[in-house]
Design an enzyme around this catalytic site. Structure first.
Site, PDB file in Angstrom:
ATOM      1  CE  LYS A  77      -4.367   0.931   0.306  1.00 29.23           C
ATOM      2  NZ  LYS A  77      -5.520   0.044  -0.134  1.00 29.23           N
ATOM      3  N   GLY A 177     -24.224   3.107   2.531  1.00 30.32           N
ATOM      4  CA  GLY A 177     -23.223   3.712   1.406  1.00 30.32           C
ATOM      5  C   GLY A 177     -23.537   3.321   0.093  1.00 30.32           C
ATOM      6  N   GLY A 179     -22.685   3.724  -2.960  1.00 28.89           N
ATOM      7  CA  GLY A 179     -21.629   4.201  -3.864  1.00 28.89           C
ATOM      8  C   GLY A 179     -21.178   3.083  -4.589  1.00 28.89           C
ATOM      9  CB  VAL A 181     -18.747  -1.128  -2.827  1.00 26.37           C
ATOM     10  CG1 VAL A 181     -19.105  -2.342  -2.132  1.00 26.37           C
ATOM     11  CG2 VAL A 181     -17.238  -1.086  -3.209  1.00 26.37           C
TER      12      VAL A 181
END
Ligand code: NAD
Length: 377
Positions: A77, A177, A179, A181
């Protein structure tokens, strides 16, 4: 290692690199956790304040996710310090300089994450070529547009349903959420006969026990509005979705949204984790004790990285859905079978499955010949 950092273990991290270029105020951190299975894949997060330790935790989550999905990649990451909403020209300079500085770090493949997108990845491609999550014009597969992660979540839910005597046909779904996903998870669950009864975004929520029109909600979001502007439902505060009784609760927004303070409010048969770490460890244990089945994030939400890994190998868009379906169904079943037979949390079973795969991959590497650490043969 413990003298330098108070994190890390026998899996990694293998490299921690700080990038500093004062002339353009570039500051970045790259943590490469484990590369036994292959070069690490993990997103570049652009944010004003992320610590090395947090970057390591995110890298480790990618090691677990990529290993569980049996991808030829380890976990890493990167964090680029800055405001992701800065002028595009300044952002481009930073991304290009960061990629250029990490040109020779061949065991890290750039990918998008919070604050970066496929345009940023196009700049990285132009600089060094080692990147996934590209625009379609450059051979990318737009995973958020096609709903790669939502597709995997719907399959995780389908497998998990059989572990709690639930039929997806008629199952009531709540999505926190709405969004990239959340909306696709809802869409694919509706295709399997489920009914979306509530959805939220950062500005509000909407509820209708008879079902919400997914296409109307998607149109609202497309127009820059909130799901709470939907005319066919009762308008609620975002937090209120926690209290709505349902069969499948899908967190797809922020970390730690279910915690020790609010976990008792959740009334669902299962939680399919779209967001990363949506529940604290204590909350996950409480859910388990109250009989709410959790499919852990890195098992359920791996559709996106599976898609990205396939893009890297040159696969076409039409090839990714069957692979995501196969991998996520198999993993969900293995994890839930192991959790049931050993009477452990699904997350414990998932970490065990992924760790064993990482260790097996480590055993194939030359350095295993020289190791006396347990687990090496
Ligand atoms: P997104 O920005 O497209 O959607 C997030 C949604 O959550 C938005 O609608 C936002 O309004 C809403 N939201 C934010 N705060 C909220 C709150 N307090 N209450 C209710 N809603 C809230 O992001 P995304 O790509 O859908 O990612 C969602 C989560 O899933 C993130 O945690 C991300 O790390 C994780 N994830 C994403 C992918 C992927 O393929 N995009 C893959 C794995 C994991």
């Amino acid at each position: 290692m413990t003298e330098i950092f108070d994190f890390g273990d026998d899996l990694g991290p293998t490299k921690v690199i700080h990038v500093y270029e004062p002339s353009i105020e570039l500051r970045a951190i790259l943590v490469i956790d484990n590369v036994a299975a292959g070069p690490s894949v993990g997103g570049v997060r652009m944010a004003p304040d992320v610590s090395v330790e947090e970057c390591f935790r995110l890298a480790r989550a990618m090691t677990m996710k990529n290993a569980a999905a049996e991808l030829p990649h380890g976990g890493g990451k990167a964090v680029l310090f800055g405001d992701p909403k800065m002028p595009a020209r300044d952002k481009q300079k930073l991304l290009r300089a960061m990629a250029s500085s990490l040109r020779n770090v061949e065991d890290y493949i750039f990918a998008p994450d919070m604050g970066t997108d496929e345009v940023c990845m196009a700049w990285v491609k132009d600089e060094i070529g080692r990147v996934v999550g590209l625009p379609r014009e450059l051979g990318g597969i737009p995973l958020d547009e096609i709903g790669a992660t939502g597709w995997g979540l719907a399959h995780a839910a389908d497998v998990a349903a059989s572990f709690c005597d639930l039929a997806l046909r008629g199952a009531r779904v709540v999505v926190q959420g709405f969004g990239a996903v959340g909306k696709h998870a809802a869409r694919f669950l509706i295709d399997k006969g489920a009914v979306l009864v509530a959805a939220s975004d950062s500005r509000g929520a909407t509820f209708n026990a008879d079902g919400l029109d997914i296409h109307a909600l998607m149109d609202l979001k497309q127009a820059g509005k909130s799901v709470s502007d939907y005319a066919g439902g009762t308008r609620l505060e975002p937090e209120a979705v926690i209290d709505i009784e349902c069969d499948i609760w899908v967190p797809a927004a922020r970390p730690d949204v279910i915690n020790e303070e609010n976990v008792h409010r959740l009334r669902s048969k299962m939680m399919i984790q779209g967001a990363n770490i949506p529940a604290t460890a204590g909350a996950e244990r409480s859910l388990h004790e109250s009989g709410i089945l959790c499919v852990p994030d890195f098992i359920a939400n791996a559709g996106g990285v599976i898609c990205a890994a396939m893009e890297y190998q040159g696969a076409g868009e039409s090839m990714v859905f069957p692979v995501i379906e196969d991998k996520i169904r198999r993993n969900t079943r293995s994890v839930l079978d192991a959790a049931a037979s050993q009477n452990i949390l699904p997350r414990e079973a998932a970490v065990d499955l992924a760790t064993k795969r990482v260790k097996r991959a480590m055993n194939y590497r030359r350095y295993s010949l020289f190791s006396s650490a347990p687990g090496f043969v």
